[in-house]
Design an enzyme around this catalytic site. Structure first.
Site, PDB file in Angstrom:
ATOM      1  CG  HIS A   1      -0.258  -0.100   2.526  1.00 10.59           C
ATOM      2  ND1 HIS A   1       0.195  -1.297   3.010  1.00 10.59           N
ATOM      3  CD2 HIS A   1       0.061   0.831   3.456  1.00 10.59           C
ATOM      4  CE1 HIS A   1       0.761  -1.104   4.197  1.00 10.59           C
ATOM      5  NE2 HIS A   1       0.702   0.176   4.481  1.00 10.59           N
TER       6      HIS A   1
ATOM      7  CG  HIS B   1       0.803   5.372   4.408  1.00 15.40           C
ATOM      8  ND1 HIS B   1       0.011   5.279   5.528  1.00 15.40           N
ATOM      9  CD2 HIS B   1       1.607   4.281   4.424  1.00 15.40           C
ATOM     10  CE1 HIS B   1       0.333   4.179   6.197  1.00 15.40           C
ATOM     11  NE2 HIS B   1       1.299   3.559   5.550  1.00 15.40           N
TER      12      HIS B   1
HETATM   13  P1  5GP Z   1       1.891   0.501   7.471  1.00 15.96           P
HETATM   14  O1  5GP Z   1       2.227   0.665   8.936  1.00 15.96           O
HETATM   15  O2  5GP Z   1       1.913  -0.958   7.086  1.00 15.96           O
HETATM   16  O3  5GP Z   1       2.711   1.364   6.549  1.00 15.96           O
HETATM   17  O4  5GP Z   1       0.408   1.042   7.298  1.00 15.96           O
HETATM   18  C1  5GP Z   1      -0.718   0.343   7.713  1.00 15.96           C
HETATM   19  C2  5GP Z   1      -1.817   1.348   7.936  1.00 15.96           C
HETATM   20  O5  5GP Z   1      -3.042   0.656   7.973  1.00 15.96           O
HETATM   21  C3  5GP Z   1      -1.707   2.122   9.261  1.00 15.96           C
HETATM   22  O6  5GP Z   1      -1.601   3.513   8.994  1.00 15.96           O
HETATM   23  C4  5GP Z   1      -2.985   1.759  10.005  1.00 15.96           C
HETATM   24  O7  5GP Z   1      -3.555   2.836  10.704  1.00 15.96           O
HETATM   25  C5  5GP Z   1      -3.889   1.279   8.885  1.00 15.96           C
HETATM   26  N1  5GP Z   1      -4.862   0.280   9.293  1.00 15.96           N
HETATM   27  C6  5GP Z   1      -4.635  -0.810  10.071  1.00 15.96           C
HETATM   28  N2  5GP Z   1      -5.765  -1.530  10.217  1.00 15.96           N
HETATM   29  C7  5GP Z   1      -6.734  -0.872   9.525  1.00 15.96           C
HETATM   30  C8  5GP Z   1      -8.116  -1.132   9.310  1.00 15.96           C
HETATM   31  O8  5GP Z   1      -8.708  -2.112   9.772  1.00 15.96           O
HETATM   32  N3  5GP Z   1      -8.784  -0.235   8.533  1.00 15.96           N
HETATM   33  C9  5GP Z   1      -8.167   0.851   7.979  1.00 15.96           C
HETATM   34  N4  5GP Z   1      -8.922   1.673   7.241  1.00 15.96           N
HETATM   35  N5  5GP Z   1      -6.857   1.125   8.167  1.00 15.96           N
HETATM   36  C10 5GP Z   1      -6.154   0.272   8.931  1.00 15.96           C
END
Ligand code: 5GP
Ligand code: ZN
Length: 137
Positions: free
Chosen positions: A101, A103
């Site tokens: 993903h 951001h």
């Molecule tokens: P990462 O830390 O892998 O770069 O980003 C994962 C993102 O997913 C985090 O910013 C977190 O807040 C978001 N996230 C985690 N679980 C959920 C969820 O169940 N729904 C949504 N909409 N976002 C989520």
């Protein structure tokens, strides 16, 4: 392919709720549940792959184009002053959900976000050594 234990796969399949704001053949975009700023959006590939190093090139292309589309909407519709695109690849890089993903983070003048590193003059020899290791195919 999907992973039955993956939160983002469940969102894509409609099995978990999410605020979806954009979709195309290869990507889905929805609002982050813990936003860094107002409108913080995640662009995810429909295909379950762990990270940047495993994502299909066509999916990567679609994800960056979707991120650009969202960035434009974020500026126009939310009145953001700028946008950061962030991808975390690996736990050491803060990745917590292992489904690729990007951001898309709206930035507002005076918002509380800060650079995660402190800019300082680097060592020229060390920079050259790193360049020598990285250059080439
Ligand atoms: P990462 O830390 O892998 O770069 O980003 C994962 C993102 O997913 C985090 O910013 C977190 O807040 C978001 N996230 C985690 N679980 C959920 C969820 O169940 N729904 C949504 N909409 N976002 C989520
Ligand atoms: Zn997944």
């Amino acid at each position: 392919m999907r992973d039955p234990n993956c939160i983002f796969c469940k969102i894509i399949a409609g099995e978990l709720p999410a605020r979806i704001v954009d979709e195309d053949e290869r990507t889905v975009a929805f609002l982050d549940i813990a936003p860094a700023t107002r409108g913080h959006t995640l662009v995810v590939t429909r295909e379950h792959v762990a990270d940047l190093l495993s994502v299909d090139r066509e999916d990567l292309h679609a994800a960056i184009v979707a991120s650009q589309r969202l960035a434009g909407r974020i500026k126009q519709r939310l009145g953001a002053d700028g946008v950061n695109l962030v991808n975390s690849c690996g736990a050491a890089a803060w990745q917590t959900v292992f489904h690729f993903h990007i951001h898309v983070i709206p930035r507002y003048e005076g918002d509380p976000l800060r650079l995660p590193w402190i800019p300082a003059q680097g060592d020229a020899d060390e920079i050259a050594a790193a360049a020598a290791q990285l250059a080439g195919a």
